[in-house]
Design a protein around this motif. Structure first.
Motif, short mmCIF file in Angstrom:
data_model
loop_
_atom_site.label_atom_id
_atom_site.label_comp_id
_atom_site.label_asym_id
_atom_site.label_seq_id
_atom_site.Cartn_x
_atom_site.Cartn_y
_atom_site.Cartn_z
N LYS A 62 32.30 -67.33 -17.80
CA LYS A 62 32.84 -66.02 -17.43
C LYS A 62 34.12 -66.19 -16.64
O LYS A 62 34.41 -67.27 -16.11
CB LYS A 62 31.82 -65.22 -16.62
CG LYS A 62 31.55 -65.80 -15.25
CD LYS A 62 30.55 -64.97 -14.48
CE LYS A 62 30.30 -65.60 -13.11
NZ LYS A 62 29.36 -64.80 -12.31
N VAL A 63 34.87 -65.12 -16.57
CA VAL A 63 36.10 -65.05 -15.78
C VAL A 63 35.99 -63.80 -14.92
O VAL A 63 35.60 -62.74 -15.42
CB VAL A 63 37.35 -64.97 -16.69
CG1 VAL A 63 38.60 -64.72 -15.87
CG2 VAL A 63 37.49 -66.21 -17.51
N CYS A 64 36.32 -63.92 -13.65
CA CYS A 64 36.30 -62.77 -12.75
C CYS A 64 37.72 -62.37 -12.38
O CYS A 64 38.51 -63.21 -11.95
CB CYS A 64 35.52 -63.09 -11.49
SG CYS A 64 33.77 -63.36 -11.78
N ILE A 65 38.02 -61.11 -12.57
CA ILE A 65 39.32 -60.56 -12.19
C ILE A 65 39.07 -59.70 -10.96
O ILE A 65 38.32 -58.73 -11.02
CB ILE A 65 39.93 -59.72 -13.33
CG1 ILE A 65 40.12 -60.59 -14.57
CG2 ILE A 65 41.24 -59.09 -12.90
CD1 ILE A 65 40.46 -59.83 -15.81
N THR A 66 39.68 -60.07 -9.84
CA THR A 66 39.43 -59.37 -8.58
C THR A 66 40.51 -58.33 -8.29
O THR A 66 41.60 -58.37 -8.86
CB THR A 66 39.39 -60.38 -7.42
OG1 THR A 66 40.67 -60.98 -7.29
CG2 THR A 66 38.33 -61.46 -7.66
N SER A 79 49.43 -62.48 -17.08
CA SER A 79 49.22 -63.23 -18.31
C SER A 79 49.18 -64.70 -17.95
O SER A 79 50.11 -65.21 -17.31
CB SER A 79 50.33 -62.96 -19.32
OG SER A 79 50.09 -63.69 -20.51
N GLY A 80 48.09 -65.37 -18.31
CA GLY A 80 47.99 -66.78 -18.01
C GLY A 80 46.62 -67.34 -18.32
O GLY A 80 45.71 -66.62 -18.74
N TRP A 81 46.50 -68.65 -18.13
CA TRP A 81 45.25 -69.36 -18.39
C TRP A 81 44.35 -69.27 -17.17
O TRP A 81 44.80 -69.42 -16.05
CB TRP A 81 45.53 -70.82 -18.71
CG TRP A 81 46.12 -71.02 -20.07
CD1 TRP A 81 47.44 -71.10 -20.39
CD2 TRP A 81 45.41 -71.13 -21.30
NE1 TRP A 81 47.59 -71.26 -21.74
CE2 TRP A 81 46.35 -71.30 -22.32
CE3 TRP A 81 44.06 -71.11 -21.64
CZ2 TRP A 81 45.99 -71.44 -23.66
CZ3 TRP A 81 43.70 -71.26 -22.97
CH2 TRP A 81 44.66 -71.42 -23.96
N MET A 82 43.07 -69.04 -17.42
CA MET A 82 42.06 -69.00 -16.36
C MET A 82 40.89 -69.87 -16.79
O MET A 82 40.47 -69.84 -17.94
CB MET A 82 41.59 -67.57 -16.12
CG MET A 82 42.68 -66.64 -15.66
SD MET A 82 42.11 -64.96 -15.38
CE MET A 82 41.22 -65.17 -13.85
N VAL A 136 29.93 -75.87 -17.98
CA VAL A 136 31.03 -75.03 -18.45
C VAL A 136 32.26 -75.88 -18.63
O VAL A 136 32.66 -76.62 -17.73
CB VAL A 136 31.32 -73.89 -17.44
CG1 VAL A 136 32.54 -73.11 -17.86
CG2 VAL A 136 30.14 -72.98 -17.30
N GLN A 137 32.84 -75.80 -19.80
CA GLN A 137 34.10 -76.46 -20.07
C GLN A 137 34.95 -75.49 -20.87
O GLN A 137 34.49 -74.97 -21.87
CB GLN A 137 33.91 -77.74 -20.89
CG GLN A 137 33.18 -78.82 -20.16
CD GLN A 137 33.05 -80.07 -21.02
OE1 GLN A 137 33.36 -80.06 -22.20
NE2 GLN A 137 32.59 -81.14 -20.42
N GLY A 138 36.12 -75.26 -20.42
CA GLY A 138 37.01 -74.41 -21.19
C GLY A 138 37.83 -73.50 -20.31
O GLY A 138 37.61 -73.38 -19.11
N GLU A 139 38.79 -72.90 -20.95
CA GLU A 139 39.64 -71.93 -20.28
C GLU A 139 40.08 -70.89 -21.29
O GLU A 139 39.97 -71.07 -22.50
CB GLU A 139 40.81 -72.60 -19.59
CG GLU A 139 41.65 -73.48 -20.48
CD GLU A 139 42.69 -74.27 -19.72
OE1 GLU A 139 42.83 -74.11 -18.49
OE2 GLU A 139 43.42 -75.04 -20.36
N ILE A 140 40.56 -69.78 -20.77
CA ILE A 140 40.90 -68.65 -21.63
C ILE A 140 42.27 -68.13 -21.21
O ILE A 140 42.61 -68.12 -20.03
CB ILE A 140 39.80 -67.58 -21.52
CG1 ILE A 140 39.95 -66.52 -22.58
CG2 ILE A 140 39.75 -66.97 -20.14
CD1 ILE A 140 38.71 -65.68 -22.74
N HIS A 141 43.08 -67.77 -22.19
CA HIS A 141 44.41 -67.20 -21.93
C HIS A 141 44.27 -65.69 -22.03
O HIS A 141 44.03 -65.15 -23.12
CB HIS A 141 45.41 -67.73 -22.95
CG HIS A 141 46.82 -67.35 -22.66
ND1 HIS A 141 47.83 -67.57 -23.55
CD2 HIS A 141 47.39 -66.76 -21.59
CE1 HIS A 141 48.97 -67.12 -23.04
NE2 HIS A 141 48.72 -66.63 -21.85
#
Length: 65
Positions: free
Chosen positions: A8-12, A24-27, A38-43
């Motif tokens: 998951k990714v949390c946007i605060t 805009s960027g990699w998280m 967990v391995q990975g990132e998302i743009h």
């Protein structure tokens, strides 16, 4: 079968305050289940639309790895 959750990714609110017009960027992904690796990132592209009082948030996945 259903899709596997890979993280998951949390946007605060603080992140949105630092980028009032959007981001805009990699998280990096963080774990959903402490027993899963967990391995990975998302743009992501996050846009704040509308005017104060009636704002909307649009989040687009551009790429993942």
């Amino acid at each position: 079968s259903r899709d596997d959750i890979i993280g998951k990714v949390c946007i605060t609110r603080d992140m949105l305050a630092e980028h009032p017009k959007g981001y805009s960027g990699w998280m990096s992904l963080s774990e959903v289940d402490p027993d899963e690796e967990v391995q990975g990132e998302i743009h992501l592209r996050v846009e704040v639309l509308g005017s104060p009082g009636s704002q909307r948030l649009r989040c687009s996945v551009l790429e993942a790895r």
